[in-house]
Design a protein around this motif. Structure first.
Motif, PDB file in Angstrom:
ATOM      1  N   THR A  20      -3.420  -0.287  -5.689  1.00 30.92           N
ATOM      2  CA  THR A  20      -3.548   0.312  -4.356  1.00 30.92           C
ATOM      3  C   THR A  20      -4.804  -0.247  -3.685  1.00 30.92           C
ATOM      4  O   THR A  20      -4.792  -0.583  -2.499  1.00 30.92           O
ATOM      5  CB  THR A  20      -3.634   1.857  -4.465  1.00 30.92           C
ATOM      6  N   LEU A  79       0.836  -1.208   0.000  1.00 31.32           N
ATOM      7  CA  LEU A  79       0.000   0.000   0.000  1.00 31.32           C
ATOM      8  C   LEU A  79       0.869   1.255   0.000  1.00 31.32           C
ATOM      9  O   LEU A  79       0.607   2.202  -0.759  1.00 31.32           O
ATOM     10  CB  LEU A  79      -0.936  -0.010   1.215  1.00 31.32           C
ATOM     11  N   ALA A  96      -4.181  -3.781  -2.479  1.00 27.20           N
ATOM     12  CA  ALA A  96      -3.425  -3.798  -1.215  1.00 27.20           C
ATOM     13  C   ALA A  96      -4.338  -3.430  -0.038  1.00 27.20           C
ATOM     14  O   ALA A  96      -4.282  -4.056   1.021  1.00 27.20           O
ATOM     15  CB  ALA A  96      -2.249  -2.835  -1.299  1.00 27.20           C
ATOM     16  N   LEU A  97      -5.190  -2.426  -0.250  1.00 30.18           N
ATOM     17  CA  LEU A  97      -6.132  -2.003   0.807  1.00 30.18           C
ATOM     18  C   LEU A  97      -7.090  -3.125   1.172  1.00 30.18           C
ATOM     19  O   LEU A  97      -7.320  -3.401   2.354  1.00 30.18           O
ATOM     20  CB  LEU A  97      -6.934  -0.799   0.314  1.00 30.18           C
ATOM     21  N   SER A 147       1.051   3.743  -3.098  1.00 23.42           N
ATOM     22  CA  SER A 147       0.614   5.122  -2.855  1.00 23.42           C
ATOM     23  C   SER A 147       1.653   6.112  -3.370  1.00 23.42           C
ATOM     24  O   SER A 147       1.316   7.124  -3.970  1.00 23.42           O
ATOM     25  CB  SER A 147       0.375   5.356  -1.365  1.00 23.42           C
TER      26      SER A 147
END
Lengths: 150, 89
Positions: free
Chosen positions: A123, A78, A126-127, A82
């Motif tokens: 992203t 993440l 990953a979240l 990011s």
């Protein structure tokens, strides 16, 4: 069971991404050094980033492989995704005059807008991985406590 | 279940590493792998190494060209990379 399958799937997607990009960088290392050398970053950090970026991608992949380090792997994914997303956004918002792509493999053929969607997708992966892994850990703890009580 | 998990992760590793090598082979086939030339006036000059000797700014122009058949058609140059050629000093 379904949750576990999704966790495995998200981890596998991120492993494929990070191994693909890191190995591509190492295969074409000279080109990668050249591309990194012209990023609008302080000159002192560039020689470090040439190693830090691909090595951290390999380390994240390794962390995602093991169940014990997977949550840390998702958090690291993440963080890295990011950074990439913010960087892509700064390019799209014309913060710099020009930015050569220093990503690996066929990903460099994406336009910056496609790049942004691509980064946002991973992203999100990953979240979602963090959310599922944490809720699974919670479930395990509750089950463990229930067993102890019984 | 454990065996299936290991197999799944091994497949992910194989896809990641294998994909990197496969795309490296593919880029060798396309025009990027050929010698790149830039156009100055009406003459083509070797561009050198991308990222080291030159860059292509992201504008809708032709940055570099390549020779599809350097032996049979030595004067033919086709567009390869989109952008604006800019040498690195």
């Amino acid at each position: 069971m379904k949750k576990q399958l999704l966790i495995e799937l998200f981890a596998a997607l991120l492993i494929i991404l990070f191994l693909y990009t890191s190995v591509s960088k190492f295969i074409d290392f000279r080109q990668f050094i050249g591309a990194m050398g012209n990023q609008p970053l302080p000159a002192q950090v560039k020689p470090l980033l040439v190693w830090i970026v691909p090595v951290s991608e390999v380390l994240i992949s390794l962390a995602l492989l093991s169940e014990y380090t997977r949550l840390a792997g998702f958090w690291a994914s993440l963080t890295l995704m990011s950074f990439y997303t913010i960087y892509t956004l700064t390019v799209l918002l014309h913060f710099f005059k020009y930015i050569p792509c220093s990503c690996g493999g066929i990903i460099k053929s994406l336009s910056w807008k496609q790049h942004l969607y691509f980064n946002l997708f991973f992203t999100g992966v990953a979240l979602a991985g963090i959310y599922l892994q944490r809720s699974r850990k919670k479930q395990h703890t509750i089950l463990h406590l229930k067993k102890q009580i019984v | 279940m454990r065996k299936a998990k290991i197999g799944f992760m091994a497949f992910a590793i194989f896809l990641g590493v294998g994909g990197a090598f496969a795309s490296k082979i593919k880029t060798r086939i396309d025009c990027n792998a050929d010698t790149q030339y830039y156009l100055s006036g009406s003459t083509y000059f070797p561009a050198g190494l991308y990222g080291v000797q030159y860059y292509c700014y992201q504008v809708p122009l032709i940055c570099t060209y390549y020779q599809p058949n350097p032996i049979s058609q030595p004067n033919v140059y086709n567009p390869c990379v989109i952008g604006e050629y800019e040498p690195i000093r």
